[in-house]
Structure formats: C-alpha cells, structure tokens
Design a protein around this motif. Sequence first.
Motif, short mmCIF file in Angstrom:
data_model
loop_
_atom_site.label_atom_id
_atom_site.label_comp_id
_atom_site.label_asym_id
_atom_site.label_seq_id
_atom_site.Cartn_x
_atom_site.Cartn_y
_atom_site.Cartn_z
N GLU A 18 0.87 -1.17 0.00
CA GLU A 18 0.00 0.00 0.00
C GLU A 18 0.91 1.22 0.00
OE1 GLU A 18 -3.31 0.21 0.01
OE2 GLU A 18 -3.77 -1.93 0.11
N SER A 19 1.33 1.64 -1.16
CA SER A 19 2.30 2.73 -1.28
C SER A 19 1.85 3.74 -2.31
CB SER A 19 3.67 2.18 -1.67
OG SER A 19 4.56 3.24 -2.01
N PRO A 20 2.03 5.04 -2.02
CA PRO A 20 1.69 6.06 -3.04
C PRO A 20 2.66 6.03 -4.21
CG PRO A 20 2.73 7.08 -1.13
CD PRO A 20 2.49 5.65 -0.76
N TYR A 21 3.75 5.26 -4.09
CA TYR A 21 4.77 5.25 -5.14
C TYR A 21 4.79 3.94 -5.92
CZ TYR A 21 6.18 9.18 -2.27
OH TYR A 21 6.19 10.34 -1.56
N VAL A 22 3.79 3.11 -5.72
CA VAL A 22 3.63 1.88 -6.49
C VAL A 22 2.21 1.83 -7.02
CG1 VAL A 22 3.66 -0.65 -6.42
CG2 VAL A 22 5.33 0.65 -5.07
N ILE A 23 2.07 1.52 -8.31
CA ILE A 23 0.74 1.40 -8.90
C ILE A 23 -0.07 0.38 -8.10
CG2 ILE A 23 -0.53 0.61 -10.92
CD1 ILE A 23 0.68 3.35 -11.33
N GLY A 24 -1.25 0.77 -7.68
CA GLY A 24 -2.06 -0.10 -6.84
C GLY A 24 -3.04 -0.95 -7.62
N VAL A 25 -3.38 -2.12 -7.08
CA VAL A 25 -4.43 -2.97 -7.63
C VAL A 25 -5.69 -2.77 -6.80
CG1 VAL A 25 -5.19 -5.34 -8.01
CG2 VAL A 25 -2.84 -4.70 -8.53
N HIS A 26 -6.77 -2.36 -7.45
CA HIS A 26 -8.01 -2.06 -6.74
C HIS A 26 -9.05 -3.16 -6.88
CE1 HIS A 26 -6.21 1.86 -6.37
NE2 HIS A 26 -6.16 1.99 -7.68
N ASP A 27 -8.88 -3.99 -7.92
CA ASP A 27 -9.88 -5.03 -8.16
C ASP A 27 -9.31 -6.01 -9.18
OD1 ASP A 27 -12.23 -6.43 -8.07
OD2 ASP A 27 -13.46 -4.92 -9.11
N TRP A 55 25.75 -0.17 -3.55
CA TRP A 55 25.13 0.28 -2.31
C TRP A 55 24.38 -0.90 -1.69
CZ3 TRP A 55 26.72 4.93 -0.84
CH2 TRP A 55 27.22 5.78 -1.82
N PRO A 56 24.30 -0.95 -0.37
CA PRO A 56 23.69 -2.13 0.26
C PRO A 56 22.20 -2.28 -0.02
CG PRO A 56 24.23 -0.45 1.90
CD PRO A 56 24.88 -0.03 0.61
N ASP A 57 21.50 -1.17 -0.27
CA ASP A 57 20.07 -1.26 -0.57
C ASP A 57 19.64 0.00 -1.30
OD1 ASP A 57 19.75 0.74 1.43
OD2 ASP A 57 19.51 -0.79 2.97
N VAL A 58 18.40 0.00 -1.76
CA VAL A 58 17.86 1.13 -2.53
C VAL A 58 17.84 2.41 -1.71
CG1 VAL A 58 15.76 2.02 -3.60
CG2 VAL A 58 16.53 -0.31 -4.12
N ARG A 59 17.50 2.28 -0.45
CA ARG A 59 17.43 3.47 0.41
C ARG A 59 18.80 4.15 0.51
NH1 ARG A 59 15.18 1.15 4.31
NH2 ARG A 59 13.02 1.79 3.93
N GLU A 99 9.81 -0.11 -0.60
CA GLU A 99 8.64 -0.69 0.06
C GLU A 99 8.34 -2.08 -0.48
OE1 GLU A 99 5.28 1.76 1.18
OE2 GLU A 99 6.34 3.52 0.41
N LEU A 100 8.56 -2.30 -1.77
CA LEU A 100 8.44 -3.66 -2.31
C LEU A 100 9.42 -4.59 -1.62
CD1 LEU A 100 8.10 -3.11 -6.18
CD2 LEU A 100 6.34 -4.00 -4.65
N GLY A 146 9.19 -8.09 0.89
CA GLY A 146 9.63 -9.37 0.33
C GLY A 146 9.38 -9.56 -1.15
N VAL A 147 9.32 -8.47 -1.93
CA VAL A 147 9.05 -8.58 -3.37
C VAL A 147 10.16 -7.91 -4.16
CG1 VAL A 147 7.47 -7.96 -5.24
CG2 VAL A 147 6.55 -8.64 -3.01
N LEU A 148 10.69 -8.62 -5.15
CA LEU A 148 11.61 -8.03 -6.12
C LEU A 148 10.81 -7.63 -7.36
CD1 LEU A 148 14.82 -10.27 -6.21
CD2 LEU A 148 14.49 -8.06 -5.09
N HIS A 149 11.18 -6.51 -7.97
CA HIS A 149 10.49 -6.08 -9.18
C HIS A 149 11.04 -6.80 -10.40
CE1 HIS A 149 9.11 -3.59 -12.50
NE2 HIS A 149 8.25 -3.01 -11.67
N ARG A 150 12.36 -6.77 -10.57
CA ARG A 150 13.09 -7.46 -11.64
C ARG A 150 12.94 -6.86 -13.03
NH1 ARG A 150 13.55 -13.46 -12.25
NH2 ARG A 150 11.39 -13.35 -12.96
N ASP A 151 12.24 -5.74 -13.18
CA ASP A 151 12.15 -5.11 -14.49
C ASP A 151 11.98 -3.59 -14.35
OD1 ASP A 151 12.28 -5.11 -17.26
OD2 ASP A 151 10.14 -5.47 -17.53
#
Length: 449
Positions: free
Chosen positions: A66-75, A251-255, A123-124, A128-133
């Motif tokens: 639930e992030s304002p920076y990731v496209i959300g799925v509503h249905d 870098w160790p992570d995205v942040r 946030e992904l 526990g989610v990798l985007h990979r693309d």
Amino acid sequence: MVQPTHFGRYSVIRRLGNGGFAAVWLARDEELDAEVAVKVLAEHWVDDLDVRRRFVEEGRFLRKVESPYVIGVHDSGTTDDERPFLVLTYADRGTLADRIKDGPLPLAEALEVIENVSSGLQELHDRGVLHRDVKPENVLFRSTPTGERAMLGDLGLGKSLDKVSRVTMPGGTPAYVAPEQVRGDVLDPRADLYALAAVTYAALSGRPPYSATTLAAVLAVDGPPAPLETVPAAVNEVIRRGLSKDRDQRWPDVRSFAEALHAAAEAPAKTRRLTLNPWVAATVAAALLGGAGGYLGWQYGVQHQTVRVMDKSQALSVELPREWARTRAGDGWQPQGATSQLPGLLVSRDNNRWTGSDADVPGIFIGVLPTGQLPSAATLLVPATCAASADQTDTPSTATVKYAGCPAGMTTYERVKQFGEKLVRIEVRAEDAAQAEQVLDSVEYKPRS
C-alpha cells in the motif's frame, strides 16, 4: 483488436497500450465515477497456464504494497472469454520513457523522480518482493493536487524473495538488467538497485548507460559507463557504484543509494570568497573552490589517459591527466573587484590540501578575473619561499611566472592570460614541468552566449 465496451462494471474509454502479454485500457469505474487502468491478459495467452498464473500473481504482489509510489491494484476479475484482468491505478501523465525521448531531465527533476521510485521500490523490498524489471517504461506519472508523482508499475516479472532465493530464471530488459539476473543467479534487492541506477543514468542523459540490446550482451559490458557531463562529480560516483558488475560493490540497498544520490547533488560547493589583490599567488587563491563538491563536466581524452574538465558555466575547460581529477569543484569564485561570482574551476588530487603553498598536490586552478588590463609578470606575487626560483615571462597575451622545486619536487606555473576582452588566472602545479606546461596551454575560455 475490437474495443470492448466493458470489463465487469468498468466501461472502456480507450486503449492505452499493448505489451507482450497484456493490453491496458483506460476505463471508468461506474460505481465510484473514477478513471482506472484495466490490464487484460492477451487473447493468445489465455490457454497458457504458466503465463496466466504469472499474470494473476502480479496482482497479488501489488496488493502486498500500500504505497503512493507503487501502482495499486483495486480489483480483479475475468472477462466474458475467461481472460483475467487487473484494475490498476491510472497514471495519467505518461512514463519516464516518454519524457526522456525529448532529452535528459534537469538534475532537480530527475532527483525527484528517482526519490519517488526508490521509495516505492524499497517498500516492495521491505515486503519481500523483487520487481526485476525496473526501467523507464515502468516509471509512470500520476497527477496529484499539488503537481504529480512518479510511481513504479508493471510487476510482470516480480517475484517474492523466498522464491528467488531458491531458483530464478534469466529475464529483464537488456539496457537495465543486472548481470547476475542474466546469469540466472540467486537474486536479492541489489539486482533492482542496479536497474534503478541505470534508470537514474538514463533520466540524466536521455539514454541507458550501456548499449546492450540482448541479454547476452549484458555480460559483455566492460567497465563503468561514460561519466555524465551535466551533473556534479559526486553524483556520477553514486551512480557508478550502483552500476557495479559485482553486487558486493554496490550500495547495500535502494534506500542507501537514494540517500547518497540526494546528498551528492545537494552538497554545496565549499566556495570561499577572497578579498585579496587579483594577482595574489594562486596557491592561496585556489582556496576559493574548497573541496570535492561542485559541478564537473568532462570528456575522455586520447586512450582515456586525459580528461577535459569544464566548470559549471561551461565557459572554462582544461585537459589534464585523469589521475589528477580526484577532487574537483567548479561553481565559481569572487575575486577582489568583482560584484558577483565569476566562472572558476579547481581540479586536483586533493582540493583540501591544494591551498597550501607547500602542498605537493598536482592540479590546476582557473578563474575569470574582473575586466582590466593584462598585468606584467613582475606584478604576479609569488610566495616568499619560492621567489628565488621564479622565472618571469611576458607575451602580448600572457604574463607567466614559473618556479621550480617549490614545494619540493613540484613545478608551479602562475599565469594571467587574455581571452578576447577577458582575463583568466591560471595556476598549474605538477611533478613534471613539461606536463605542467602542456596542461597550462590546454586551458580554454569560451563563454556561452
């Protein structure tokens, strides 16, 4: 493809685009009176159970965040011909890929985009989610009450970390994919970090960092990408580290990447203003530009042994040994008699040590002077400890003082040179006199109109 009229309660307005596995339609939620994007599995994949599973799984991945920076799925739902569809946030302002077709983004704009995307990507990862693309086509923009927001979309290749820790398959977009992902190695969030660094490079240059067009070509990439000429050197270093082929060097992570990028871009140049005679020895005057911060534009010279470096205004430039350019600043200086900052550039092995007349640090300082007449070499002040070895030379366009062995083992040139109606002050310090002279003669001043 014939345009459908509805997907469940969603009335179709128009098609937004097609991908390899799905089509995306702009639709209206008739119950909530809101525009949405509906992603529908392509007809020719409807009987492929693996593709169908991956399509549905994308929705599950997106629902985890639930992030304002990731496209959300509503249905979600199924069409009349049994194809699954996902109802997504509608990004009404296009993609980053659309924008960089017209050229690079300004640094401040690119930083805001990457900050938004890195927030979504982190946030992904936290869930526990990798985007990979991660690529410009998957960075989308959505209107907000105060402007717009960049969002990360399309998790068609997304995988949960517990699954990629066991097995993964090659995939991704060649221009942006990490080498370990191409090899089919076990992945972690640093694969997405690599892609984000590549997207950052593309946003600032208008092109990806490498020209790989196939997954096999990714593994043939050798060395860092060409440095960006329109951003501070520190920004180049942050991006370069993010693009390391060895993920242990990233870098160790995205942040961490996003924070380092912001700090590199925002660090003020340590500019110091002088109230000394304009002809004062530049071993003191070089303090004007401080440490390693500031702007750097550069190009590789012959066989990458030299670089041509420019100041922020792109008026001053010099070609010098690449090994000298460890620290550089070019945001300008304000000599006595000037009412505002003038173009200035300092490049050396160590800017913090450069200011001492006894510092054996190779480098160069260049600064535009207030309008005036060319002085004689005799008026160029030399540190008292170096006066005994000073040689003075005057020509119609230059006044030059050379002193050797001061500091020990170094040759220093002080010069004021006339470029049209402007005077430019130059100091070069080097271990080799011939090299110092070559660098001195390569200085150019070409004010931009």
